[in-house]
Design a protein around this motif. Structure first.
Motif, PDB file in Angstrom:
ATOM      1  N   GLU A 193       6.374 -43.537  77.636  1.00 48.54           N
ATOM      2  CA  GLU A 193       5.653 -43.434  76.373  1.00 48.54           C
ATOM      3  C   GLU A 193       5.596 -41.971  75.954  1.00 48.54           C
ATOM      4  OE1 GLU A 193       2.497 -47.136  76.399  1.00 48.54           O
ATOM      5  OE2 GLU A 193       1.880 -45.274  77.372  1.00 48.54           O
ATOM      6  N   GLY A 194       5.296 -41.740  74.684  1.00 50.75           N
ATOM      7  CA  GLY A 194       5.107 -40.375  74.194  1.00 50.75           C
ATOM      8  C   GLY A 194       6.381 -39.739  73.671  1.00 50.75           C
ATOM      9  N   ASP A 195       6.241 -38.453  73.259  1.00 54.26           N
ATOM     10  CA  ASP A 195       7.329 -37.645  72.728  1.00 54.26           C
ATOM     11  C   ASP A 195       8.037 -38.397  71.592  1.00 54.26           C
ATOM     12  OD1 ASP A 195       8.537 -34.943  73.280  1.00 54.26           O
ATOM     13  OD2 ASP A 195      10.355 -36.158  73.361  1.00 54.26           O
ATOM     14  N   ILE A 196       9.353 -38.453  71.580  1.00 56.54           N
ATOM     15  CA  ILE A 196      10.055 -39.068  70.451  1.00 56.54           C
ATOM     16  C   ILE A 196       9.781 -40.567  70.350  1.00 56.54           C
ATOM     17  CG2 ILE A 196      11.908 -37.356  70.548  1.00 56.54           C
ATOM     18  CD1 ILE A 196      13.707 -39.603  71.671  1.00 56.54           C
ATOM     19  N   LEU A 197       9.296 -41.189  71.427  1.00 59.74           N
ATOM     20  CA  LEU A 197       9.030 -42.622  71.396  1.00 59.74           C
ATOM     21  C   LEU A 197       7.833 -42.965  70.513  1.00 59.74           C
ATOM     22  CD1 LEU A 197       9.577 -43.543  75.152  1.00 59.74           C
ATOM     23  CD2 LEU A 197      11.227 -43.618  73.275  1.00 59.74           C
ATOM     24  N   GLU A 198       7.062 -41.947  70.117  1.00 57.84           N
ATOM     25  CA  GLU A 198       5.953 -42.208  69.213  1.00 57.84           C
ATOM     26  C   GLU A 198       6.437 -42.525  67.795  1.00 57.84           C
ATOM     27  OE1 GLU A 198       3.212 -38.969  69.587  1.00 57.84           O
ATOM     28  OE2 GLU A 198       2.513 -39.633  71.560  1.00 57.84           O
ATOM     29  N   ASP A 199       7.716 -42.343  67.544  1.00 57.46           N
ATOM     30  CA  ASP A 199       8.343 -42.772  66.295  1.00 57.46           C
ATOM     31  C   ASP A 199       9.104 -44.069  66.585  1.00 57.46           C
ATOM     32  OD1 ASP A 199       9.767 -43.247  64.005  1.00 57.46           O
ATOM     33  OD2 ASP A 199      10.952 -41.391  64.081  1.00 57.46           O
ATOM     34  N   PRO A 200       8.618 -45.214  66.111  1.00 57.24           N
ATOM     35  CA  PRO A 200       9.279 -46.488  66.436  1.00 57.24           C
ATOM     36  C   PRO A 200      10.717 -46.588  65.936  1.00 57.24           C
ATOM     37  CG  PRO A 200       7.081 -46.859  65.532  1.00 57.24           C
ATOM     38  CD  PRO A 200       7.405 -45.408  65.304  1.00 57.24           C
ATOM     39  N   TRP A 201      11.106 -45.696  65.029  1.00 60.01           N
ATOM     40  CA  TRP A 201      12.475 -45.718  64.503  1.00 60.01           C
ATOM     41  C   TRP A 201      13.446 -44.948  65.388  1.00 60.01           C
ATOM     42  CZ3 TRP A 201      15.099 -48.527  61.219  1.00 60.01           C
ATOM     43  CH2 TRP A 201      16.279 -48.046  60.657  1.00 60.01           C
ATOM     44  N   ALA A 202      12.923 -44.073  66.240  1.00 64.43           N
ATOM     45  CA  ALA A 202      13.781 -43.208  67.057  1.00 64.43           C
ATOM     46  C   ALA A 202      14.343 -43.972  68.253  1.00 64.43           C
ATOM     47  CB  ALA A 202      12.992 -41.993  67.540  1.00 64.43           C
ATOM     48  N   GLU A 203      15.651 -43.881  68.422  1.00 68.33           N
ATOM     49  CA  GLU A 203      16.296 -44.523  69.574  1.00 68.33           C
ATOM     50  C   GLU A 203      16.042 -43.696  70.827  1.00 68.33           C
ATOM     51  OE1 GLU A 203      20.700 -46.130  71.039  1.00 68.33           O
ATOM     52  OE2 GLU A 203      20.472 -45.060  69.137  1.00 68.33           O
ATOM     53  N   PRO A 204      15.712 -44.331  71.952  1.00 66.57           N
ATOM     54  CA  PRO A 204      15.504 -43.583  73.187  1.00 66.57           C
ATOM     55  C   PRO A 204      16.756 -42.810  73.583  1.00 66.57           C
ATOM     56  CG  PRO A 204      14.754 -45.851  73.427  1.00 66.57           C
ATOM     57  CD  PRO A 204      15.490 -45.778  72.130  1.00 66.57           C
ATOM     58  N   GLU A 205      16.555 -41.620  74.109  1.00 69.56           N
ATOM     59  CA  GLU A 205      17.683 -40.819  74.594  1.00 69.56           C
ATOM     60  C   GLU A 205      18.242 -41.443  75.867  1.00 69.56           C
ATOM     61  OE1 GLU A 205      16.226 -36.407  73.173  1.00 69.56           O
ATOM     62  OE2 GLU A 205      15.323 -37.298  74.956  1.00 69.56           O
ATOM     63  N   GLU A 206      19.546 -41.410  76.014  1.00 73.55           N
ATOM     64  CA  GLU A 206      20.176 -42.052  77.162  1.00 73.55           C
ATOM     65  C   GLU A 206      19.717 -41.441  78.476  1.00 73.55           C
ATOM     66  OE1 GLU A 206      22.068 -44.562  79.510  1.00 73.55           O
ATOM     67  OE2 GLU A 206      21.888 -44.787  77.338  1.00 73.55           O
ATOM     68  N   ASP A 207      19.483 -40.119  78.495  1.00 68.88           N
ATOM     69  CA  ASP A 207      19.105 -39.496  79.762  1.00 68.88           C
ATOM     70  C   ASP A 207      17.644 -39.739  80.134  1.00 68.88           C
ATOM     71  OD1 ASP A 207      17.793 -37.858  77.985  1.00 68.88           O
ATOM     72  OD2 ASP A 207      18.839 -36.021  78.549  1.00 68.88           O
ATOM     73  N   MET A 208      16.911 -40.487  79.304  1.00 73.92           N
ATOM     74  CA  MET A 208      15.543 -40.875  79.652  1.00 73.92           C
ATOM     75  C   MET A 208      15.519 -41.897  80.785  1.00 73.92           C
ATOM     76  SD  MET A 208      12.723 -42.907  77.313  1.00 73.92           S
ATOM     77  CE  MET A 208      13.576 -44.479  77.541  1.00 73.92           C
ATOM     78  N   TRP A 209      16.464 -42.848  80.726  1.00 73.14           N
ATOM     79  CA  TRP A 209      16.451 -43.974  81.669  1.00 73.14           C
ATOM     80  C   TRP A 209      16.757 -43.500  83.091  1.00 73.14           C
ATOM     81  CZ3 TRP A 209      14.521 -47.958  79.109  1.00 73.14           C
ATOM     82  CH2 TRP A 209      14.770 -48.072  77.740  1.00 73.14           C
ATOM     83  N   ARG A 210      16.011 -44.007  84.057  1.00 73.60           N
ATOM     84  CA  ARG A 210      16.162 -43.554  85.445  1.00 73.60           C
ATOM     85  C   ARG A 210      16.696 -44.614  86.394  1.00 73.60           C
ATOM     86  NH1 ARG A 210      11.467 -39.239  87.062  1.00 73.60           N
ATOM     87  NH2 ARG A 210      11.595 -37.970  85.179  1.00 73.60           N
ATOM     88  N   TRP A 211      16.425 -45.875  86.123  1.00 70.49           N
ATOM     89  CA  TRP A 211      16.771 -46.929  87.070  1.00 70.49           C
ATOM     90  C   TRP A 211      18.049 -47.673  86.707  1.00 70.49           C
ATOM     91  CZ3 TRP A 211      11.707 -50.050  88.468  1.00 70.49           C
ATOM     92  CH2 TRP A 211      10.819 -49.201  89.138  1.00 70.49           C
TER      93      TRP A 211
END
Length: 407
Positions: A193-211
């Protein structure tokens, strides 16, 4: 209980920024002894640094408990017997961990003679509700201290300043870069949660995912797994017996390797606001699909439909923090009763983010009768003429209403 009446507090402690500050704040504001409790529920992090930080802060009683197996066996697996999913998408990874942590907080408070418990959940989130409902259900007169509802340190800047002023060691800033997301991990999931994810239109950055790898980068060949069920729970994978926690570790690994379990959700929090979060739940995604597959073969139609009707209620109960409530226990008893016949094997095909049922069988409890279901000659197993009366009886109210409209 007033601040002057609190002599000892059990703090749910991670060793991160918030709880490190809370530890110091409790000592200053309440002039009390603090017991720290850190739970290992499969988050995959080294927990000994939390012990070192607590020792450095002068804590004398430090609890670091491995609750991984209990979490999987007594909380996650019962929830998956219900096929619980909140608002059609969320597999309740954070929600289901909170009642276990609340339970252990109360146990430690009883063991140590503490007057109160404390947590680092904010006044905007669901976790404050979950922790405290669980605590009050297990110890009605417990005193709960929620610093985020008492102090004025309501921004990261203020927290950082407090830490600096009080010489609190933190790992919030690494290599000069601010950690962008608020994350929570356990054996079932990891959330962001947080950072760019607070904008529902913003696509998550690929390097966010860990698993998980992205589906595009997943292997070009599918992975097959066979899950053996006994009374609604997975007890073996590919014929190898496993404990509940071992099942989840294995499915997280193979699911993550095949790009399975990513989700991007805007959900309705119990406290009233909408929030956007991203989740990785590889094992849970596979488990939900597989459990429904084995139930489709072994569960009576009306029992299955009743479970589906009750599931949204069950999911909301878990999401909102009522795990220890009489209504959840009553629903669980009904659900667990239905699971006595949910035995067999499901073969799952994992491919580029997709979870596909490739086969299911039950040698002891299958209700599928090929001699009845066949499109070929069933040798009298099913008299198709019986359908005429069945249809006319069920159409009676529709015919009566239609005649009335026309008249």
């Amino acid at each position: 209980m007033s601040a002057s009446g609190v002599k000892k507090v059990v703090l749910a402690y991670s060793g991160g920024l918030d709880t490190s500050i809370i530890l110091k704040w409790l000592k200053e504001e309440y002039d009390c002894e603090v017991v720290t409790f850190t739970a290992d529920i499969g988050q995959g992090e080294e927990l000994e640094p939390a012990r070192a930080k607590a020792e450095a802060a002068g804590v004398k009683e430090i609890y670091i408990d491995d609750l991984t197996e209990e979490f999987a066996r007594d909380f996650v697996f019962p929830m998956f017997r219900a096929n619980a999913i909140y608002e059609g998408e969320y597999l309740l990874g954070t929600s289901i961990a909170r009642p276990l942590i609340a339970k252990r907080l109360i146990e430690i408070a009883n063991e140590t003679g503490a007057d109160a418990i404390s947590h680092g959940a904010t006044g905007k989130g669901n976790d404050q509700v979950r922790f405290e409902l669980g605590a009050y259900a297990l110890k009605p007169d417990v005193h709960v201290i929620a610093p985020w509802r008492e102090w004025d340190l309501l921004s990261r800047e203020k927290l950082m300043k407090y830490a600096e002023d009080h010489g609190i060691q933190i790992d919030y800033v690494k290599q000069g870069k601010k950690s962008p997301y608020s994350m929570d991990a356990n054996l079932l999931h990891i959330s962001y949660e947080g950072d760019i994810l607070e904008d529902p239109w913003a696509e998550p950055e690929e390097d966010m995912w860990r698993w998980t790898v992205s589906p595009e980068q997943a292997p070009n060949e599918p992975t097959y797994v066979e899950l053996t069920y006994a009374k609604g729970d997975i007890v073996a994978i590919d014929g190898k017996p496993m404990s509940a926690a071992e099942v989840m570790v294995h499915l997280n690994k193979v699911g993550g390797e095949n790009g399975i379990g990513r989700d991007d959700i805007v959900e309705n929090r119990y406290v009233g606001m909408k929030s956007r979060g991203c989740y990785e739940t590889p094992a849970g995604t596979i488990m939900l699909k597989a459990h429904r597959a084995i139930e489709s073969l072994t569960l009576d139609r009306e029992a299955a439909h009743l479970k589906d009707e009750l599931m949204p209620k069950y999911a909301s109960i878990v999401y909102n923090g009522y795990w220890w409530s009489p209504e959840r226990e009553a629903l669980q008893a009904l659900i667990d009763h239905t699971q006595q016949v949910v035995n067999g094997v499901v073969r799952m095909k994992l491919y580029k983010g997709n979870v596909i049922v490739a086969g299911r069988k039950s040698d002891t409890n299958s209700l599928f009768d090929a001699s009845i279901a066949t499109f070929e000659d069933d040798a009298g197993a099913y008299d198709q003429k019986d359908a005429s009366g069945f249809i006319k009886l069920n159409a009676l109210r529709l015919r009566v209403a239609s005649r009335l409209k026309k008249s």
